[in-house]
Write a protein that holds these residues in place. Structure first.
Motif, PDB file in Angstrom:
ATOM      1  N   GLN A 162     -63.758  24.735  38.123  1.00 10.96           N
ATOM      2  CA  GLN A 162     -63.997  25.802  37.300  1.00 10.96           C
ATOM      3  C   GLN A 162     -63.837  24.643  36.085  1.00 10.96           C
ATOM      4  N   VAL A 163     -63.758  25.083  35.262  1.00 11.79           N
ATOM      5  CA  VAL A 163     -64.216  24.081  33.748  1.00 11.79           C
ATOM      6  C   VAL A 163     -63.120  23.904  33.712  1.00 11.79           C
ATOM      7  N   GLY A 164     -62.931  22.559  32.035  1.00 12.83           N
ATOM      8  CA  GLY A 164     -61.511  22.550  31.904  1.00 12.83           C
ATOM      9  C   GLY A 164     -61.425  23.259  30.849  1.00 12.83           C
ATOM     10  N   THR A 165     -59.627  23.689  30.304  1.00  9.49           N
ATOM     11  CA  THR A 165     -59.490  24.886  29.449  1.00  9.49           C
ATOM     12  C   THR A 165     -59.038  23.866  27.844  1.00  9.49           C
TER      13      THR A 165
END
Lengths: 384, 112
Positions: free
Chosen positions: B69-72
């Motif tokens: 998933q994408v980074g935070t």
């Protein structure tokens, strides 16, 4: 949390334990003596004494009450807070719209919506935030960002589609926007008086509830404040005496302050645990996990006030299997409650999302229970 | 020789860096010489300690890297403003391998 030591006491019965009950501001409704401040605020609240679940494990139970879906290995469901942040974006908010305060190690997750919807975690509310101040001056920061931009553009040159999907630039932009936002002050308690801080309690949970009130004022969509320590397999009564001293002033003051600021009707305050505790008391004086029936408290957001939903019998489980399987009167399902919260917040609970693995999933796994809402709010929900 | 990937054939399937790769890159970027098994033992010990601290924080605020998933936002903040990044880029006369020293002398030379 034990329902019997908090919202649903049964003093004088075999299951009731040592707790006594007290009068509240709602006529004919009595709650535990361990929650005296909440007893004063109860006229602004609805108690559900008949929540039911089938998840008696901490992790699975927590996942269920955070998402409204029983956990499964093939798909991670978003928490209610993540759905609210996803569905009700507010362009004026420069800080994360989904925040977890006094956070536990279990992150309230975006699940299939993506982990950009995970809660922004603050482990010590009121103690400042980590990594939000640049360690270099503005000029050098600008130089660094220019350099990063050169590298990023080069990287994206032949990977435009893939690079966009990473949301790398978007995440960076949001982080930078947050670093310079005035709204960050909502996380600080310096401007709050000593009296207000004392009213919430000098605890991590108390400070979390105070920060939560400040975040609501800014317009943050969903805030979770965590209080652990209710796993009272041993000395259940003493454990709840300790825990309720933390819970009671914090949540009572939160409800009172939201009401005083005219924010309670536009905010849903939900106090819930992953399951209840057994009606029977074990040889160590503790209560074990009990998902069959447990309680929660709701205030604001168009939910009924001065109302109790459901009831549990005075003569409860005493070791017979058939009693263990008995449901409380007027059982309320967690998915049903969450569909109701979504409906009252204006979220389309029937919305179908195609998950990354191609499964269409509704936000809510049930229909709203309109009878939990005030009549005028219920009519609006039914019409929509 | 491999041709540059085009949008059409890479289909967006970029692989997210593992946290170990992120910290490894950051650590290497702070040093002039390659950090490997032949590096000064002090440098390697420093790397070991820093890597573990960083990994604990980075993993915790970013969930499971295997999900792609994408980074935070907290991860982006940690990369930009974290203690580790500051230490790696500062001027340190005791570490002649530090990139911070190079930056300092360059700025000195160009009069900044």
């Amino acid at each position: 949390m034990s329902q019997l030591e908090t919202w649903d006491p049964h003093p004088g019965t075999k299951s009731g334990g040592d707790v006594k009950d007290i009068e509240t501001s709602t006529k004919n409704v009595r709650i535990s003596e361990l929650l005296p401040q909440m007893a004063v605020q109860l006229h602004s609240c609805m108690l559900i004494r008949s929540l039911t679940s089938k998840e008696g494990d901490h992790e699975r139970g927590a996942a269920f009450v955070k998402t409204g879906y029983r956990p499964e290995p093939t798909l991670k469901y978003p928490t209610l807070g993540a759905i609210a942040a996803h569905e009700l974006p507010d362009p004026k908010i420069e800080i994360p719209q989904h925040v977890a305060l006094a956070s536990s190690r279990i992150v309230p997750e975006g699940g299939y919506l993506g982990n950009q919807w995970n809660a922004f975690q603050v482990f010590q509310p009121g103690d400042g935030l980590s990594n939000l101040e640049s360690r270099v001056n503005l000029e050098r920061q600008a130089d660094r960002l220019k350099g990063l931009s050169v590298v990023s553009q080069q990287f994206e040159q032949h990977r435009q589609f893939g690079a966009k999907r990473t949301l790398h630039q978007n995440t960076l932009d949001r982080a930078l926007e947050m670093m310079s936002s005035e709204q960050l002050k909502a996380f600080e308690l310096d401007t709050e008086s000593a009296g207000v801080k004392a009213a919430y309690g000098d605890t991590s949970f108390g400070r979390g509830c105070l920060v939560a009130r400040r975040l609501v004022e800014v317009g943050v969509r969903s805030i979770e404040v965590n209080l652990s320590g209710f796993d009272t397999h041993v000395s259940n009564h003493n454990g709840h005496v300790t825990q309720c001293k933390i819970l009671d002033p914090a949540i009572a003051t939160l409800i009172q302050e939201l009401r005083e600021r005219d924010l309670l009707e536009s905010t849903v305050v939900l106090c819930i645990s992953e399951f209840g505790r057994t009606p029977s008391i074990n040889p160590a004086g503790g209560r074990d996990h009990w998902p069959n029936w447990f309680s929660c408290l709701i205030a604001g957001g168009g939910f009924r006030e001065s109302t109790v939903i459901g009831a549990t019998p005075d003569r409860m489980f005493e070791g017979k299997v058939d009693e263990r399987l008995t449901l409380p009167a007027e059982p309320v399902l967690v998915p049903e409650l969450y569909a109701t919260i979504m409906a009252t917040m204006g979220i389309d609970f029937r919305k179908e999302i195609l998950t990354p693995i191609g499964r269409p999933i509704h936000f809510a796994d049930a229909l709203p229970a309109a009878y939990l809402l005030k009549d005028d709010v219920a009519r609006k929900v039914i019409k929509s | 020789m491999r041709q540059p990937v085009s949008d059409s054939d890479e289909s967006g399937n970029l692989v997210r860096l593992r946290p170990e790769q992120v910290i490894g890159s950051l650590f290497q970027a702070g040093h002039i010489r390659t950090i490997d098994q032949n590096s000064n033992p002090f440098v390697r010990v420093t790397k070991f300690g820093n890597v573990n601290d960083f990994l604990n924080e980075y993993r915790h605020i970013g969930d499971d890297e295997m999900l792609q998933q994408v980074g935070t936002i907290p991860q982006a903040l940690l990369r930009m403003n974290g203690r580790f990044k500051a230490e790696q880029s500062k001027v340190d006369e005791r570490r002649d391998e530090s990139v911070g020293n190079l930056g300092s002398s360059s700025r000195h030379k160009i009069g900044r």
